[in-house]
Scaffold this motif. Structure first.
Motif, mmCIF file in Angstrom:
data_model
loop_
_atom_site.group_PDB
_atom_site.id
_atom_site.type_symbol
_atom_site.label_atom_id
_atom_site.label_comp_id
_atom_site.label_asym_id
_atom_site.label_seq_id
_atom_site.Cartn_x
_atom_site.Cartn_y
_atom_site.Cartn_z
ATOM 1 N N LEU A 74 1.386 54.958 -38.545
ATOM 2 C CA LEU A 74 0.224 54.806 -39.421
ATOM 3 C C LEU A 74 0.621 54.328 -40.811
ATOM 4 N N ASP A 85 -13.238 52.695 -37.089
ATOM 5 C CA ASP A 85 -12.167 51.889 -37.683
ATOM 6 C C ASP A 85 -11.937 52.292 -39.134
ATOM 7 N N GLN A 110 -12.534 55.225 -40.567
ATOM 8 C CA GLN A 110 -11.865 56.525 -40.620
ATOM 9 C C GLN A 110 -10.373 56.382 -40.317
ATOM 10 N N ARG A 111 -10.041 55.535 -39.327
ATOM 11 C CA ARG A 111 -8.633 55.287 -38.992
ATOM 12 C C ARG A 111 -7.908 54.651 -40.179
ATOM 13 N N GLU A 165 -4.725 55.927 -42.455
ATOM 14 C CA GLU A 165 -3.547 55.075 -42.652
ATOM 15 C C GLU A 165 -3.280 54.869 -44.141
#
Length: 58
Positions: free
Chosen positions: A8, A38, A40-41, A45
């Motif tokens: 990440l 996406d 939230q991801r 990261e």
């Protein structure tokens, strides 16, 4: 909370931030459920890349 995979944080915070900005621009400010996932991801990261943490909505 589970530890984040090291992959990440492979990109710089600036690279992730650029992708976040692009996502918001493409969406016109209204995220679809997939866009939200996406986003939230990307927040996770970005937090990993900056060494910080991020609060997400439930």
């Amino acid at each position: 909370m589970s530890p984040m995979p090291s992959s990440l944080s492979a990109r710089s915070a600036a690279e992730v931030n650029a992708e976040i900005r692009d996502l918001w621009q493409r969406s016109g400010g209204s995220l679809t459920p997939q866009d939200e996932a996406d986003y939230q991801r990307l927040l996770m990261e970005w937090a990993a890349a900056t060494g910080g943490s991020v609060r997400t909505t439930a």
